[in-house]
Design an enzyme around this catalytic site. Structure first.
Site, short mmCIF file in Angstrom:
data_model
loop_
_atom_site.label_atom_id
_atom_site.label_comp_id
_atom_site.label_asym_id
_atom_site.label_seq_id
_atom_site.Cartn_x
_atom_site.Cartn_y
_atom_site.Cartn_z
N HIS A 17 0.82 -1.23 0.00
CA HIS A 17 0.00 0.00 0.00
C HIS A 17 0.84 1.27 0.00
O HIS A 17 0.83 2.04 0.96
CB HIS A 17 -0.99 0.04 1.19
CG HIS A 17 -1.94 -1.10 1.21
ND1 HIS A 17 -2.91 -1.24 2.19
CD2 HIS A 17 -2.08 -2.17 0.37
CE1 HIS A 17 -3.60 -2.35 1.95
NE2 HIS A 17 -3.12 -2.92 0.86
N GLU B 19 -12.34 1.93 -5.87
CA GLU B 19 -13.04 3.21 -6.01
C GLU B 19 -12.44 4.09 -7.10
O GLU B 19 -11.24 4.04 -7.37
CB GLU B 19 -12.95 4.01 -4.70
CG GLU B 19 -13.58 3.33 -3.52
CD GLU B 19 -13.54 4.18 -2.25
OE1 GLU B 19 -12.92 5.28 -2.26
OE2 GLU B 19 -14.13 3.74 -1.24
CA LIG Z 1 -13.56 5.95 -0.07
#
Ligand SMILES: [Ca+2]
Length: 357
Positions: free
Chosen positions: A150, A243
């Protein structure tokens, strides 16, 4: 009469098959796709970032820590010297790369990387021939940890003087909501690494001044939309819940409190005070680099192994199309070339370009 009935039944069967295919939102024509993809070269490592020099050579990173120049005139690949040491472990290493918008005059290159195996950092150097000089570390996260996942690390210039940089949560999800941490943020810097005075948290003693937006998990795609100048970002969700966001100054994008992925967020999929994505994907497609090309938004997907075309009406996604599935690649990044083709890089060391999308 019997034949006629059979014909009608067959016709209905064919029609219903056609409808099923239509629901999968693919418009594949594998043979045509083969023909419209050109691969420039084929190496081994993950090509995380690349950009075009004014002379149309391509500068690219390999995640293990090297930078190269591809010259299309003789198809040669030469290594760039002077690149600082990076920590190549897990998802970390030498990641994104961008030319300064004023490269023609200053020869400056910006690159994002993991440093000391613990932080995310932004570097700058001056490219002369195939050597980087005057290398500086313009920014690094105040936090550090030993995670190797990440790292965000996508760079997008807002204009000649300012840039955005996405920073992952380094697997410490709670820090994405902590304004005293750089993890899980998108930050905004002047091109010399200093903090713009109009950043949203400047003057707030309980916040780091570089922060532009918060509540991000692992945003690996970042680009400015031509015309509107809005900042778009793709972000990997936990399990599902990937997203696409439009990033606004000082806003909270929810992670880990709000997510449509699994496990679900404490506050669910949407909550007051947190910005909703303009679209999400479950199961995950694992979106990485994004680029606007001829008015549409294209997304390189890793797990999805395709390039996804999104047709937008304002900021509403009107339709999605799955492209280049037949190439069977983990697509890492997208850049529009000076020849107006869409270029992509892959996790197994290729850069290619697509015609006639
Ligand atoms: Ca979000």
């Amino acid at each position: 009469m019997k034949y006629c009935l059979i014909k009608i039944l067959l016709l209905l069967l064919l029609l219903s098959c056609g409808q099923d295919n239509g629901d999968t939102d693919t418009t594949e024509a594998p043979q045509e796709q083969e023909e419209r993809v050109d691969y420039l070269f084929d190496r081994d490592d993950v090509i995380w970032g690349f950009d075009f020099l004014p002379d149309e050579r391509i500068l690219f990173t390999e995640r293990s820590g090297k930078m190269f120049l591809f010259d299309p005139s003789d198809e040669s690949v030469s290594e760039v010297s002077g690149v600082p040491n990076v920590s190549a472990d897990g998802e970390g290493g030498l990641l994104d790369l961008k030319l300064h918008p004023n490269f023609r005059n200053n020869n400056q290159i910006y690159f994002c990387y993991t440093a000391n195996g613990k932080t995310q950092a932004l570097g700058r150097g001056v490219l002369q021939d195939s050597h980087l000089s005057q290398v500086e570390e313009l920014f690094k996260t105040e936090d550090e940890n030993n995670s190797n996942i990440h790292f965000g690390c996508r760079i997008a210039f807002e204009n000649e003087n300012r840039l955005f940089l996405s920073i992952g949560d380094q697997a410490e999800s709670d820090k994405a909501q902590d304004l005293n941490s750089h993890f899980g943020k998108i930050i905004r810097l002047n091109d010399d690494g200093s903090v713009p005075t109009d950043n949203p948290f400047v003057g707030d003693n309980n916040a780091l001044p570089e922060i532009w937006s918060l509540g991000h998990r692992n945003p690996q795609g970042l680009t400015i939309r031509p015309g509107t100048q809005e900042l778009y970002s793709s972000e990997h969700g936990p399990t599902g819940g990937d997203e696409l966001n439009i990033i606004s100054k000082g806003k909270n994008y929810g992670w880990p409190l709000v997510t449509s992925g699994s496990p679900s967020g404490e506050l669910g999929e949407s909550a007051p005070g947190y910005v909703d994505p303009i679209t999400t994907w479950s199961p995950a497609i694992a979106p990485s680099g994004i680029a606007f090309y001829r008015g549409d938004l294209y997304i390189a997907t890793l797990r999805g192994r395709h390039i996804r075309k999104l047709t937008l009406n304002g900021s509403t996604v009107e339709s999605e199309e799955v492209l280049l599935e037949g190439e069977d690649q983990r697509f890492r990044n997208l850049v529009v070339g000076p020849d107006d083709f869409l270029y992509f890089s892959t996790d197994d060391g290729k850069i290619g370009r697509v015609r006639n999308l």
